[in-house]
Design a protein around this motif. Structure first.
Motif, PDB file in Angstrom:
ATOM      1  N   LEU A   1       5.009 -30.374 -33.763  1.00  0.00           N
ATOM      2  CA  LEU A   1       4.046 -31.470 -33.636  1.00  0.00           C
ATOM      3  C   LEU A   1       2.644 -30.926 -33.460  1.00  0.00           C
ATOM      4  N   THR A   2       1.691 -31.495 -34.204  1.00  0.00           N
ATOM      5  CA  THR A   2       0.283 -31.178 -34.004  1.00  0.00           C
ATOM      6  C   THR A   2      -0.392 -32.456 -33.501  1.00  0.00           C
ATOM      7  N   GLN A   3      -1.691 -32.415 -33.377  1.00  0.00           N
ATOM      8  CA  GLN A   3      -2.383 -33.605 -32.874  1.00  0.00           C
ATOM      9  C   GLN A   3      -2.069 -34.842 -33.721  1.00  0.00           C
ATOM     10  N   ARG A   4      -2.087 -34.658 -35.059  1.00  0.00           N
ATOM     11  CA  ARG A   4      -1.897 -35.821 -35.933  1.00  0.00           C
ATOM     12  C   ARG A   4      -0.622 -35.783 -36.762  1.00  0.00           C
ATOM     13  N   LEU A   5       0.030 -34.600 -36.835  1.00  0.00           N
ATOM     14  CA  LEU A   5       1.111 -34.417 -37.801  1.00  0.00           C
ATOM     15  C   LEU A   5       2.455 -34.116 -37.140  1.00  0.00           C
ATOM     16  N   ALA A   6       3.518 -34.564 -37.791  1.00  0.00           N
ATOM     17  CA  ALA A   6       4.875 -34.109 -37.467  1.00  0.00           C
ATOM     18  C   ALA A   6       5.348 -33.279 -38.653  1.00  0.00           C
ATOM     19  N   LEU A   7       5.739 -32.033 -38.380  1.00  0.00           N
ATOM     20  CA  LEU A   7       6.184 -31.110 -39.425  1.00  0.00           C
ATOM     21  C   LEU A   7       7.693 -30.943 -39.294  1.00  0.00           C
ATOM     22  N   THR A   8       8.429 -31.214 -40.385  1.00  0.00           N
ATOM     23  CA  THR A   8       9.886 -31.094 -40.351  1.00  0.00           C
ATOM     24  C   THR A   8      10.349 -30.290 -41.567  1.00  0.00           C
ATOM     25  N   PRO A   9      11.362 -29.428 -41.389  1.00  0.00           N
ATOM     26  CA  PRO A   9      11.844 -28.633 -42.525  1.00  0.00           C
ATOM     27  C   PRO A   9      12.207 -29.524 -43.711  1.00  0.00           C
ATOM     28  N   VAL A  10      11.790 -29.106 -44.907  1.00  0.00           N
ATOM     29  CA  VAL A  10      12.126 -29.865 -46.118  1.00  0.00           C
ATOM     30  C   VAL A  10      13.649 -29.979 -46.225  1.00  0.00           C
ATOM     31  N   GLY A  11      14.120 -31.221 -46.414  1.00  0.00           N
ATOM     32  CA  GLY A  11      15.555 -31.472 -46.542  1.00  0.00           C
ATOM     33  C   GLY A  11      15.825 -32.479 -47.649  1.00  0.00           C
ATOM     34  N   ARG A  12      17.110 -32.735 -47.859  1.00  0.00           N
ATOM     35  CA  ARG A  12      17.481 -33.582 -49.013  1.00  0.00           C
ATOM     36  C   ARG A  12      16.953 -35.002 -48.896  1.00  0.00           C
ATOM     37  N   ASP A  13      16.668 -35.471 -47.685  1.00  0.00           N
ATOM     38  CA  ASP A  13      16.130 -36.832 -47.528  1.00  0.00           C
ATOM     39  C   ASP A  13      14.667 -36.929 -47.930  1.00  0.00           C
ATOM     40  N   ASP A  14      14.062 -35.807 -48.276  1.00  0.00           N
ATOM     41  CA  ASP A  14      12.610 -35.811 -48.560  1.00  0.00           C
ATOM     42  C   ASP A  14      12.291 -35.940 -50.045  1.00  0.00           C
ATOM     43  N   VAL A  15      13.316 -36.093 -50.886  1.00  0.00           N
ATOM     44  CA  VAL A  15      13.075 -36.113 -52.336  1.00  0.00           C
ATOM     45  C   VAL A  15      12.114 -37.243 -52.731  1.00  0.00           C
ATOM     46  N   ASP A  16      12.294 -38.433 -52.175  1.00  0.00           N
ATOM     47  CA  ASP A  16      11.423 -39.561 -52.563  1.00  0.00           C
ATOM     48  C   ASP A  16       9.970 -39.265 -52.216  1.00  0.00           C
ATOM     49  N   ASP A  17       9.725 -38.765 -51.004  1.00  0.00           N
ATOM     50  CA  ASP A  17       8.339 -38.470 -50.600  1.00  0.00           C
ATOM     51  C   ASP A  17       7.757 -37.327 -51.442  1.00  0.00           C
ATOM     52  N   LEU A  18       8.587 -36.337 -51.764  1.00  0.00           N
ATOM     53  CA  LEU A  18       8.062 -35.225 -52.576  1.00  0.00           C
ATOM     54  C   LEU A  18       7.774 -35.673 -54.010  1.00  0.00           C
ATOM     55  N   ASN A  19       8.543 -36.643 -54.489  1.00  0.00           N
ATOM     56  CA  ASN A  19       8.238 -37.229 -55.798  1.00  0.00           C
ATOM     57  C   ASN A  19       6.857 -37.866 -55.788  1.00  0.00           C
ATOM     58  N   LEU A  20       6.562 -38.582 -54.717  1.00  0.00           N
ATOM     59  CA  LEU A  20       5.228 -39.188 -54.568  1.00  0.00           C
ATOM     60  C   LEU A  20       4.161 -38.110 -54.546  1.00  0.00           C
ATOM     61  N   LEU A  21       4.404 -37.079 -53.718  1.00  0.00           N
ATOM     62  CA  LEU A  21       3.406 -36.014 -53.554  1.00  0.00           C
ATOM     63  C   LEU A  21       3.116 -35.339 -54.896  1.00  0.00           C
ATOM     64  N   TYR A  22       4.167 -35.008 -55.633  1.00  0.00           N
ATOM     65  CA  TYR A  22       3.975 -34.271 -56.891  1.00  0.00           C
ATOM     66  C   TYR A  22       3.626 -35.178 -58.073  1.00  0.00           C
TER      67      TYR A  22
END
Ligand SMILES: CC(C)(COP(=O)(O)OP(=O)(O)OC[C@H]1O[C@@H](n2cnc3c(N)ncnc32)[C@H](O)[C@@H]1OP(=O)(O)O)[C@@H](O)C(=O)NCCC(=O)NCCS
Length: 184
Positions: free
Chosen positions: A15-36
């Protein structure tokens, strides 16, 4: 009596002041599609296909398992919305095992210090989990925004390396583009 502070596992959220950082996992495909889908994030290749994102995620899940290190998703702590991704890849840099630090922030959210905030958290995380591995970062020499983040993090310029990437003023990915290398 003081309760003992639990030892943090490498895969625990950071956790940072504004961000939550979590290891990339299989549930992140939809968000990574958006990002890319963001043109600047996908500056090498253009928008990624879902199949390409899934392959990248599978690779990253394997890296977390094998190396105990990998990239994080970065989300806004307050509402869970996608900010970007970043963190480390353990690589062999001309015979030296290193942690390579990188970042990508959604096009609409750049210029707010998110990459710097992620990078700072990563630099604090690395010595706790992989004290034996030096941290490096590199980017195409003309990627001023990424170099600015490296410099703001206190990394020092350590020469030019040649890798697959873009060359300013030329089209397409080239096999021997000049990259600015930074070390901590
Ligand atoms: C590089 C990137 C991650 C920066 O994210 P960010 O959240 O905007 O970064 P920050 O706000 O923490 O810092 C950006 C810095 O770049 C500077 N900057 C931004 N655009 C710039 C430009 N075109 N030229 C020069 N400097 C620029 C900002 O002023 C800031 O510098 P400062 O800290 O000295 O003020 C983001 O632009 C991105 O995702 N780019 C596409 C993917 C990419 O290039 N990743 C890196 C590959 S190695």
């Amino acid at each position: 009596m003081h309760a003992k502070r639990p030892v943090q596992a490498p895969t625990d959220p950071v956790l940072t002041q504004r961000l939550a950082l979590t290891p990339v996992g299989r549930d992140d495909v939809d968000d990574l599609n958006l990002l890319y889908d963001d043109p600047v994030v996908a500056y090498w290749t253009g928008p990624w296909t879902r199949v390409a994102v899934e392959a990248w995620v599978a690779n990253m899940v394997g890296r977390w398992a094998a190396d105990g290190v990998g990239k994080w998703m970065a989300r806004d702590r307050s509402d869970g919305s996608l900010v970007g991704r970043g963190g480390f890849t353990r690589i062999d840099l001309d015979g030296e095992a290193v942690l390579e630090l990188g970042w990508a922030v959604r096009d609409a959210l750049t210029g707010r210090g998110y990459a710097t905030e992620l990078g700072r958290a990563a630099l604090a995380w690395a010595p706790a989990h992989h004290p034996d591995l030096p941290v490096v970062a590199f980017t195409e020499v003309h990627n001023r925004a990424s170099r600015a983040v490296m410099e703001r993090l206190g990394m020092r310029a350590a020469g030019i390396i040649r890798r697959e990437g873009l060359i300013e003023g030329m089209t397409g990915v080239r096999p021997d583009a000049p990259f600015a290398l930074y070390r901590l």
